[in-house]
Write an enzyme that holds these catalytic residues in place. Structure first.
Site, PDB file in Angstrom:
ATOM      1  N   TYR A  25       0.867  -1.203   0.049  1.00 44.68           N
ATOM      2  CA  TYR A  25       0.004   0.043  -0.058  1.00 44.68           C
ATOM      3  C   TYR A  25       0.746   1.130  -0.301  1.00 44.68           C
ATOM      4  CZ  TYR A  25      -2.982  -3.596   1.829  1.00 44.68           C
ATOM      5  OH  TYR A  25      -3.785  -4.629   2.066  1.00 44.68           O
ATOM      6  N   ASP A 143      -9.979   1.066  -7.584  1.00 40.31           N
ATOM      7  CA  ASP A 143      -8.641   0.206  -7.487  1.00 40.31           C
ATOM      8  C   ASP A 143      -9.227  -1.134  -6.578  1.00 40.31           C
ATOM      9  OD1 ASP A 143      -6.072  -0.944  -7.993  1.00 40.31           O
ATOM     10  OD2 ASP A 143      -5.134   0.314  -6.403  1.00 40.31           O
TER      11      ASP A 143
END
Ligand code: 4QG
Length: 390
Positions: A25, A143
């Protein structure tokens, strides 16, 4: 606009403990609160000297939409100034100690196990509810993938990472900027990147959820063995992907996936519509039992922790391909794609009278200044390469 000077310094409240997700991330850390010892996750953006449009968008989504059980909670934004190297912006978020659904399925497969269909339907149900909350507020996640669906140890399902999310009216939708992770990207989003006069809506998240459903069953999204740039080429041209072994799963699951993966987004159902799908409805009423089943599974897996992790990055990553799957007639397969490398490859191929070379979906043709016997009837009859086995 948010002024950085108005934000508090995080150091007084939070201490970093460790990195989360090993870079999946970006910079996300586990933190503890100095005052009450509570834990959280912090996403660090740096170096930051001002809050631009994209950070503002992520902040606004978190601030206004994280009050939903299927969206990661937002605890606040901080700024740690650094005049020399640029400061750090901290987004403090709920810690989802169960990890991502990608970690869960990969761990199970590494132990020769898989996710049961009712648990898959429960995870997809939670993700659909989270998406419905975003979509009804005119936000596209953009996403959606297993890595962005996190679990709590109590069996909660939470959407994370609004770094590329967009408001439907924003200028970002109209610009053809790259967003998303190739294997999960909807065909219309890929088309939109390549041509200005294309558009898409919230249903691109439905496509990505369909790919995530396949990931929950098979462990990987379709085409994952391919170079990501090549996958971007194939997705709009291939028929909708299906489960690797549909015979091992119920018909309702395959039907749900087929509905998510309708290529024409105008014909693809919305999230609200999919919440009524029989495969999802099996989770209704049983959500408490399924939540406990998922919580038990997470606990078991964390004890075993025979995790074989792999990560799929957002675009612009280069994967080294094995030489046999790396023909030099498609320059997309090259590790380094500089002008010199391209020219030297084209020159060598030209020397061998190979006048045609691909770069993704572009065909480069060099004038041979001579007659080549490559347009004969038998060449016409041969299956065109790009529609066959690229
Ligand atoms: C987040 C906690 C894995 C990630 C963003 C929150 C990205 C986690 C997490 O990640 N909690 C992930 C534990 C998060 C694990 C929040 C683990 C926001 N494997 O133990 Cl953008």
């Amino acid at each position: 606009m948010i002024g950085l000077e108005s934000l508090a310094d995080p150091s007084g409240n939070w201490d970093i403990v460790e990195t989360i997700g090993k870079g999946t991330y970006g910079k996300v850390y586990r933190v503890t609160n100095r005052k009450d010892g509570s834990q959280a996750a912090v996403k660090v953006l740096d170096p930051i000297s001002d809050v631009d449009e994209e950070i503002e968008a992520e902040y606004n989504i978190l601030r206004s939409l994280s009050n939903h059980p299927n969206v990661v909670k937002f605890y606040g934004m901080f700024y740690k100034a650094d005049d020399i190297s640029g400061g750090q912006l901290w987004l403090v978020l709920e810690l989802c100690n169960g990890g991502s659904v990608t970690d869960l399925i990969k761990g199970l497969l590494a132990c020769g196990r898989h996710l049961e269909e009712p648990v898959i339907s429960y995870i997809l149900y939670g993700a659909l509810l989270g998406l419905q909350h975003l979509h009804s507020n005119r936000i596209i996640h953009r996403d959606v993938k297993g890595n962005n669906i996190l679990l709590t140890t109590e069996g909660g399902v939470k959407l994370v990472d609004f770094g590329v999310s967009a408001q439907l009216t924003s200028a970002r939708l109209r610009r053809n900027t790259s967003v998303g992770t190739p294997f999960w990207m909807a065909p219309e989003v890929i088309a939109c990147e390549q041509q200005y006069d294309y558009s898409y809506d919230t249903r691109c998240d439905v496509w990505s959820l369909g790919i995530t459903a396949i990931e929950l069953a098979d462990g990987d999204p379709p085409l994952s063995e391919m170079h990501p740039v090549k996958a971007l080429f194939k997705i709009p041209r291939n028929p909708p992907p299906t489960l690797r072994h549909p015979e091992n799963w119920c018909r309702a699951f395959s039907h749900f996936i087929a509905q998510c993966l309708i290529k024409d987004f105008e014909r693809r159902p919305s999230v609200t519509h999919l919440l009524e799908h029989p495969f999802i409805k099996q989770a209704y009423g049983k959500d408490m039992a399924l939540r406990h089943q998922l919580a038990a599974l997470i606990k078991e897996q964390q004890k075993l922790s025979c995790q074989a992790k792999s990560k799929h990055e957002r675009i612009n990553t280069r994967k080294t391909l094995k030489s046999e799957s790396c023909p030099d007639d498609d320059l997309v397969n090259l590790e380094v794609l500089s002008e010199e490398v391209i020219i030297s490859h084209l020159q060598r191929r030209y020397g061998e009278l190979q006048i045609y070379t691909y770069v993704g979906d572009i065909l480069i043709a060099l004038n041979p200044f001579q007659t080549l016997n490559i347009y004969s009837p038998q060449h016409h009859l041969a299956t065109p390469r790009m529609s066959a086995d690229c």
